[in-house]
Every structure is written in C-alpha cells, then in structure tokens.
Enzyme design. Sequence first.
Site, PDB file in Angstrom:
ATOM      1  CB  CYS A 109      97.649  30.103  91.958  1.00  0.00           C
ATOM      2  SG  CYS A 109      98.660  29.904  93.418  1.00  0.00           S
TER       3      CYS A 109
ATOM      4  CB  CYS B 178      95.247  30.016  94.806  1.00  0.00           C
ATOM      5  SG  CYS B 178      96.502  31.286  94.576  1.00  0.00           S
TER       6      CYS B 178
ATOM      7  CG  ASP C  24     106.044 -14.170  81.888  1.00  0.00           C
ATOM      8  OD1 ASP C  24     106.576 -15.198  82.340  1.00  0.00           O
ATOM      9  OD2 ASP C  24     105.079 -14.178  81.111  1.00  0.00           O
TER      10      ASP C  24
END
Length: 715
Positions: A11, A14, A415
């Site tokens: 989790c 958690c 570029d």
Amino acid sequence: MEELRVKGLSCANCTRELEEQIQKLEHGQSATLSYNSGKLMLDENVSIDQVGKILSSEGAYIVKPEKVQLNKEHKQDEDHSGHNHGSNDNNTHDHGHVHGQGGANIKLLLGISAVLFVAAIFLQSHVHQAITISIYLISMSISGYSTFLKGAKNLLKFKFNIDTLMTIALVGAIGIGEWKEATLVAILFGVNELLEGLGMEKARRSMEVLLQVAPKEATLIQDGKETVVPIASLQVGNVVMVRAGEKIPSDGSVVEGKSSVNEAAITGESLPIEKSPGESVFGGSINNEGVMKIKIDKAYKDSSLAKILHLVEEAQETKTPTELFINKFAKYYTPIIIAVAFLVILIPPLFLGGDWKTWLYQGLAVLIVGCPCALILSSPIAIVAGITLNARNGILIKGGVFLEQLGKIDTLAFDKTGTLTKGEPHVETVIEYDEGNFYTIAASIEKSSSHPLAKAVMKKIEEQGTKTIDPEEVETISGQGIVATIQGEKYWLGNEKSMNHITITAKVQQDIDQLKENGLTLVIVANSTHILGMFGISDEIREESKEVIAAIHRAGIRHTVMLTGDHQKTAEKVAKLVGVTDYFGNLLPEDKVEKIKMLSQKGKVAMIGDGINDAPALATAQLGIAMGKGTDSAIETADIVLMQDHLGKLPEAIAIAKKVNLIVKINLSLALGLKLIALLLTIPGLLTLWIAILSDMGATVIVTLLSLTILIKKK
C-alpha cells in the site's frame, strides 16, 4: 548511506507511514522508502532490527539485510551487474523467507475465510445463532486479525489510518449485531490489500526485467589464455572474447572479428548493426554471430548501460507534481472523512429523529470510505509503467516529473544540425562546365584532405569511379581553398572568394547565385582561365525527419520550431522539407536561449538537441531532450535522452507520456468518483459496509488494471 531492498509493500499510503516511523528512529532522519521501487535508503548507524520490526508491522520485510555501500563503484558494480536484481531472492535472510511466503499464505487464509463465510450463510437458518456467529467470528479473525491488531495499536496512539478506520468499523458492526456485514468487509479488505500489492509488484517486475539486461561475466584474454571473470573486475585496455549469443560486457571497440550486434538494450533498435574492427560497441548489446575480440574502453560502472540502468532506477524515486498533490491531499482526506462519519452518526438521531442504530451503521460505512489507498495508487503504477516502456524503446526519462511534463508540452523546438539533419556535409548539386577535367582535378586535389567538405566531395566523386593524378604542388589558402599544380598546370579549388583570378561569366554567376539562394555551400574548381564546375553542398536531411515531424503533430504537438545557426535561406529550405511550423536562422547559442524564453511565454516548451552545443537552450526549456547515441554528455545534460541516433522513437514517447497523464486523470476521477457516490448514498441512508469497501476495492482494481495497460505494446 546504505541501500536495502524491501518486499511486501502492499500500500502506497502504508509505505509513506512506514517511512515516517523509520525517520523517527535514531539517525533515521534521512531515511527514504520508495513504494515504486521497493528501495529503502538508510543511514548506516540506524538499527536494522528496529527497522525490521517497523516494516513487519505492515507485513513488509528486508530482502537483503547485508549493507550495500552506495559509493559509485560498488553500487553500480553490484546493482547493474545483475547480482542484486538477479539473485536477491536467493540470498534472502531467514526472516525474509517467512514473510516471503506471505503472499501465498494471505491467499490461502482469504480462501479459508471466504469458504467459512459462505458456510455460515447457508447454515444460519438451520443451526443455532451462536454457531453461525462463531463461524463468522472465526472467518473474520482469519482474514482481519492483522488489520485489527494494527488498528488497535493505532487507536492507543490516536493515529488514524486505514487500519484504524477498519478496526473501528468492524468493532462497531459487531456491536450492533451486523456479523455478516463485518465478516464480508474483513474479507473484501484483505482481497483489496492483496490486489494493491500485486498491481505494483507487476510494475516492479517489469522494471526488474529491464534491469537484468546487464551482463554478469566476461571472457578475459590475457597472455593467450581465456578466463571467465565478473564484469566488475574488467579494466580499461583489457581484451575480452565475445562469442555468438553472448553479451558485450562493457563499452569498447572491436579489435578482431566481424559480426552483427543487437543494440536493443541500449538504443531500443531491433535491427542488428554490423560491426567491424575499429568500430565502437555498447556494453549490454548482444553479438549475433561469429566471434569478436573487444578492447574495453570503459570500466562497466562508467559504461552507457550502467548509467542508463542507474538513472532508470533513480527515475522511479522522483515524485511528480500530481503524486505530491495526491499524497498531501490524502493526509487531510482521512481526518475529514472521520469528521463526516461522526456528523452522520450524530446529526440525524439528535436533530432529525433518526434511529441511533441505523445511523451508527451509516457512520461506520462512511469511515470505510475514508480509505485513501486507491487514490494514492492512481499515479505510481502508471508512472513506473511509462518509464519502463520508454526505457525498453531506448528512451531514457530521468524521472516521473519529466514523463508528466512530456505529456503536457505543446511546443517542440529542434536544433537543426545533427537533429533534423545528419550533421554531415553532403553534395546535393553538381554543375559541370568541363566534363573532361572537372571530376579528375577535383578528386586529385581533395583526395588527401581531411576537411569535412573534401570528404563530401570525395564521396560523390567515388560514385563516378574517377581516376586521380598526384599533384606536384599543393598550397592551402586559409578561408578560401587550395591552389594545386597538376601536370604543370595550376588549378584552384575553393569558395567564390578564391576565384578572383578569373572573370566569371554571366551564366556561371547566375548558377552561383542560384545555388546560394538554395542555401548551399559552394566548392568551385577552376583553372587559370575559367571555372570547370562546382559542387553545391548541404547538411543532409535525415530520411525520417519529415515523417517524424508529421507524427509529432499527430501526437498533439501543435507548434514545432527549428532553431539554427545557419543562415536564413538554409533554415527556410530545411524547414519546408521537414514540415516544421516555424524556423529561425542565424542564431548564436545565446539567441537560442532567448527564442526558448519567448516560446515559453506562449506554451509549454521542450527543446531537443545533441546535448553538447545546445546545453544552454536545453537547460532553459521546460524539458530538455538530447539525442546522442548514448554519449556521456547527452545522458548527463538532458531530462530525457534518445539513445538512438535519430528522432524515430520520439512520437511514441510523447504518445506514451500523454497516455500516462490521461490514465492518471481517469484513475483520480474514478477513485474520488466512486467514493463520492458512496458518500452520497448516506443521504437516503442506503450506504452499507460492503458497498463502502467495494467502492474502494472497485477503484483499486480498475486503477491497477488501467495503469498496467501502459505496458501493453502494440505490435
């Protein structure tokens, strides 16, 4: 600092709480625990036993407790040689094995709990109520005992997280006699936590597979003998043998043998590249056939592959603005929900004549809606999946924040030289006035020159199969060209300024003006009386540039801009050929920076260049993208690196980034939307405990599956 691998993190919320607990330990202030990668960074003085206890409170464990010093050499030698990624599980500490079986044990316990739950439902009309209550209680205990224990501890500390909320809800449901509902909630919550862990583990495994491309051993040749050694022991100058099917151990150059090499691990290119003596090779690329001897040019820890893998790992650790917002929101979300739950319990009975038992039940259901897990899970799996998929394609994104930005840009500045063009002079036009001598004289003068324009001229002449004559005398005039004597006659080769010894006819002048108008650089060949012919030279446009620019526009980039130091006519010509929406020529490096700043006022700008000359502009743009075939400067300069030597994979990278951003938005909407619907059901009193848990469980499943779709690559 030391680095430890942690498993069992199911989790995100958690994990954040575990990190906060570890940081409270002595010397633990600098500790970080990543849910995305399962990596714990820890001060060497922190007690591993105390950390282990904290982790075990959430069913997590340290995979490899041995200390891994984070000096550059050891870290990259260990991690990227594959010893950690390939063998962690085999070296697991004893307590790691106990928890390592946790995934299987949780599934078994949930299965038993579900069977008991179904049995209790069937038996409730046939046996005494005490028996069914006992079965419900056993079922609930099997699936919810760890949640209850953690929640009880949290209550004593006045700490309110998901375990606390679930514990209050379970105790409350039992208190009002809702045994069936309480048991179902305990089972569903266990399934929900299991699904969360599996989803992130799938994303992590995908990343680990990517990291395992690093070779582990090499065949070292010393004094004519072959010895198999760990790649960490290789030194610059060593010669190794690479047989067919084996990985090249580090960046180097071919000293013997010819073969085709698969560079997909570094550049994402699936087509093999032919390699001959003298040519460079990347560590981690695979020798397809034959035997090659490679001289090691870089120790593995300094190789392109080691740097890529190190940066990809680091990329998982960075938090995007969205993730930071979600984490901050989650901290306030749960307390607000607790307050709402108390209002739901108190207001209807006290002021509206509601039934206490009914509204206590509704309030308990609201508490369950306070689980922020699906909300926090909405971003990390998608981010890790996006970084992983791009890395497989040879696109190195240095963090989730840059992936998110790539999906938001609307202006892409290029570029010209080396990006849209090959950065090599190329003869585009040839005008001959003296067909007998022109090519012969040009070849005779240019054959020994190392000038880039001379090489372009010679490449064109070689197509004609022209013979050369050795000049008797050669004189170089700086900034103009060459004067050479061939078979007693003088010849001039150079630009327009070097032709002031002759009168240029109107026809020739017209041709010169036309070539210059087309943005070409001129190389003119003349004798003492007239011009023999001329070459019109340009920077060759990459074959894929036009198609890539079109694909970028299709991917949702509305504005493409070319920035170049070349004169305006050249810029105009290249811009028209490749299809950019705007262009600017005659720019110095500081001018490019100003243009980027100007463009940034109108939208979100990414700049793409070679990572060396364009460093100031890359740094100024909101997002710097470098292409450099794995060059050190490119890897270090930009936020995103295209490991190929072309733009071909860029449109796909943009599409992946946009998909990640879209999925994160959908995930957030679903996670919050389902919770909002659940909360609104309290108004008519229709919210039940199992609907509350299903609102979060449903969001978790959908969020996880949607995020993992990013890893599915279309053929």
